[in-house]
Design an enzyme around this catalytic site. Structure first.
Site, mmCIF file in Angstrom:
data_model
loop_
_atom_site.group_PDB
_atom_site.id
_atom_site.type_symbol
_atom_site.label_atom_id
_atom_site.label_comp_id
_atom_site.label_asym_id
_atom_site.label_seq_id
_atom_site.Cartn_x
_atom_site.Cartn_y
_atom_site.Cartn_z
ATOM 1 C CG ASP A 126 -0.067 0.194 2.386
ATOM 2 O OD1 ASP A 126 1.046 -0.334 2.558
ATOM 3 O OD2 ASP A 126 -0.854 0.149 3.682
ATOM 4 C CD GLU A 127 4.896 1.986 3.084
ATOM 5 O OE1 GLU A 127 5.192 3.314 3.275
ATOM 6 O OE2 GLU A 127 5.116 1.345 3.820
#
Length: 380
Positions: A126-127
């Protein structure tokens, strides 16, 4: 002349929970917790309505994978035991994790960003970090364009921090969550960064944070006021010099756009020190969750592991590791968990624990299993 970079850190907002809300939009604005492996999946009733599990009814040893911002307001956070979370937010909706969906949305948002800015360091599901140095477009407009592309590809929001380096970008992306844009320069460090707790610097963990607190250092600004020689004397040359520079927002690390994995690991620091006997149920749930996450990491990279290890940190900050090399490479959470438990049997527990980690190494490519029909198609 100092060459200034423009590095962005993009962090998806409450990623797992946000993906679930796309599937169940009627839960928007509610406290929702994702986690556990034995949670009842939502059931659609004959009238078309949905029946969801409630956190207050959960019984087991699972842990929170993520939570919506509404649930976080009750003090629920990832890594917390679900039974404890139920005490804080009993009326929250409880959903089982769906890692296949999360991987799909992860691929979508990264592809959308790469279509605009292809120099990316992948930091997880998610990053990502993005190098925007060569763009002439102003930072806010560029961030808005990236955010719009992510939303078009996924229906989800993200937060972006744009600064001269990775250290500051990681902090900045969290300052205006959710759905935020934060652009900082080195000149903004005293006003925006120094008031923050020292633990907001990525790399200052519980052990270093506790040692700094014992020195009377609680904020980044207080850390910046400590002489480099004092930090070196307390933490050693490498760590001391890094702390001195980090407090001033100095970070020269390049983006790692291609990385060959030597190992994959997952670890978590507990809210409080846990006892191996009295907190056995919670510790078992945490171990299960770490193994499920490690399975997902290996599957995402199409890898298997020959060696499984564990890492423990005790209340006095001493750490111990154990590993085991298996006859054949493994990749499932069940196999990882079995190996990790064998490692744990080789440790003497004389004090409480503050951290548990599971590590996979001896990595090799996952070879697809061929059926008899597949073998018949091979050329002779």
């Amino acid at each position: 002349m100092v060459f200034l970079r423009r590095i962005a850190h993009l962090d998806m907002d409450a990623f797992f929970a946000s993906v679930e809300l796309l599937h169940y939009p009627m839960l928007r604005g509610q406290a929702v917790v994702v986690g556990g492996r034995s949670v009842m999946r939502p059931q659609q009733l004959a009238d078309g309505s949905w029946q969801f599990a409630c956190l207050r009814d959960y019984v087991g040893r699972g842990v929170v994978t993520t939570a919506t911002y509404e649930a976080r307001e009750f003090g629920v956070h990832s890594g917390m035991g679900l039974m404890k979370a139920a005490q804080k937010a009993p009326d929250a909706v409880l959903l089982p994790a769906n890692f296949e969906a999360y991987r799909d949305f992860s691929r979508r948002f990264k592809a959308a960003v790469a279509g605009i800015a292809p120099v990316i360091e992948d930091r997880g599901i998610d990053e990502i970090y993005i190098d925007l140095t060569d763009f002439t477009e102003d930072s806010v407009s560029l961030a808005r364009r990236i955010k719009a592309a992510v939303r078009a590809a996924t229906g989800l929001s993200c937060s972006i921090g744009i600064t001269p380096n990775k250290l500051l970008a990681k902090i900045a992306s969290d300052l205006d969550k959710p759905d935020g844009i934060c652009v900082l320069t080195v000149e903004d460090v005293p006003t925006r960064i120094w008031p923050l707790p020292v633990r907001r610097i990525n790399g200052i963990g519980p052990k270093a944070g506790a040692r700094l607190q014992a020195m009377g250092v609680n904020t980044v600004g207080e850390l910046a006021a400590v002489a480099e020689s004092v930090l070196v004397a307390e933490f050693g040359g490498s760590m001391g010099r890094w702390l001195y520079r980090a407090a001033r927002g100095i970070d020269e690390r390049p983006l790692e756009t291609v990385r060959a994995s030597k190992s994959v690991s997952r670890e978590t620091t507990f809210e409080r020190d846990l006892d191996v006997l009295r907190d056995r149920v919670v510790l078992t749930g945490i171990l299960d969750d770490l193994c499920v996450r490690l399975e997902d990491d290996l599957r995402k990279k199409d890898l298997l592991a020959r060696t499984i290890g564990i890492k423990l940190r005790f209340a006095d900050f001493t750490s111990v590791t154990r590993d085991i090399t298996l006859p054949a490479a493994v990749g499932s959470a069940r196999e990882i968990r079995q190996a990790a438990r064998q490692c744990l049997k080789r440790i003497i527990f004389e004090q409480r624990m503050r951290l548990l980690g599971v590590r996979a190494s001896g990595l090799q490519a996952r070879v697809p299993v061929m059926t008899q029909g597949d073998q018949g198609e091979l050329p002779l």
